[in-house]
Scaffold this active site. Structure first.
Site, PDB file in Angstrom:
ATOM      1  N   SER A  19       0.864  -1.183   0.000  1.00 46.68           N
ATOM      2  CA  SER A  19       0.000   0.000   0.000  1.00 46.68           C
ATOM      3  C   SER A  19       0.895   1.225   0.000  1.00 46.68           C
ATOM      4  CB  SER A  19      -0.883  -0.002   1.247  1.00 46.68           C
ATOM      5  OG  SER A  19      -1.559   1.239   1.402  1.00 46.68           O
TER       6      SER A  19
ATOM      7  N   TYR B 143      -2.790  -1.309  10.125  1.00 50.11           N
ATOM      8  CA  TYR B 143      -2.735  -1.516   8.674  1.00 50.11           C
ATOM      9  C   TYR B 143      -1.409  -1.014   8.114  1.00 50.11           C
ATOM     10  CZ  TYR B 143      -3.944  -1.083   3.721  1.00 50.11           C
ATOM     11  OH  TYR B 143      -3.935  -1.174   2.346  1.00 50.11           O
TER      12      TYR B 143
END
Length: 266
Positions: A142, A154
């Site tokens: 990401s 995350y």
């Protein structure tokens, strides 16, 4: 790897979003696909679409956190083909909570899918890749894995993927292994919905992120296009789409400004 026709490719998280778009893009190239996801019906639909586009797709419905199921799939792939040319670790989740609200279980849930399952997949297929002179491993991280956002669990899991991937490249790059880390920015996927469905949100961040991704997220097909291009012409970090490339450059040149922008957006 210019020609993907009949290349054996394993892709996790294939039932929706970036995974689905990537499966269909690879199918159009004539790839032999082994698609992994938890949702059996959704996965079967993607396989049907992939086969209709010219690929050969096989569904493997299981959770990537399940080591035994992963091993059974890897054994079947090796028995059927004797090799894997490309492994794409795409499955991902994320707890949408503030740091102090994120529990130990939320951290474990996020890391088990986003990091440990990536390691698991690599351990399943890397030995055979090396045996056959190399291959390509694509880890979908990401933008939050190279510049943090406010979803700490995350972001930390994606930073871990980037760091592990670089170590992998250093260790096995001279044995014919290509390692690519795809770093998507704001993409219209179901990751926030999955967090809500799993009860991993505080009721504010999750729905807000869900609306943001639906209204302003780029199409998964844009990521799939850049991912397939990176398999053909490997490079280590692939921000995608253009807004991710721009943001990463800003972060590298003006980190304080990038943090301020991220804080305001959050």
């Amino acid at each position: 790897m210019r020609n993907l026709n009949q290349k054996v490719i394993v892709l996790t998280g294939a039932s929706s979003g970036i995974g689905r778009a990537t499966a269909l893009a690879l199918a159009a190239e004539g790839a032999v696909l082994h698609l992994v996801a938890r949702r059996e019906q959704r996965l079967a639909e993607v396989c049907s679409e992939a086969n209709a586009r010219g690929g050969t797709a096989t569904a493997h419905a299981f959770d990537v956190r399940d080591t035994e199921a992963f091993a059974r799939m890897a054994s079947r792939v090796h028995a059927d083909h004797g090799r894997v040319d490309v492994l794409i670790n795409n499955a991902g989740v994320g707890a949408t909570k503030a740091f102090l609200e994120t529990t130990d279980d939320d951290w474990a849930w996020t890391f088990d899918t986003n990091f440990h399952a990536v390691v698991r997949g690599i351990r399943m297929f890397l030995p055979t890749m090396i045996e056959h002179g190399g291959g390509t491993i694509v880890n979908v991280a990401s933008l939050a894995g190279v510049m943090a956002n406010t979803l700490a669990a995350y972001s930390a899991s994606k930073f871990a993927v980037v760091g592990m991937s670089e170590s992998l490249l250093l260790e096995y790059g001279d044995k014919g292994l290509n390692v690519v880390v795809v770093c998507p920015g704001v993409i219209s996927t179901e990751i926030a919905t999955a967090s809500i469905d799993a009860g991993r949100t505080n009721g504010v961040i999750g729905p807000s992120l869900q609306k943001l991704l639906a209204a302003h997220g780029a199409a998964p097909e844009q990521v799939a296009r850049d991912l397939v291009r990176a398999i053909r012409h490997p490079r280590f970090i692939v921000p995608t789409p253009m807004h991710a490339t721009v943001l990463r450059r800003v972060h590298r040149m003006f980190p304080d400004l990038a943090r301020m922008l991220t804080r305001r957006l959050s």
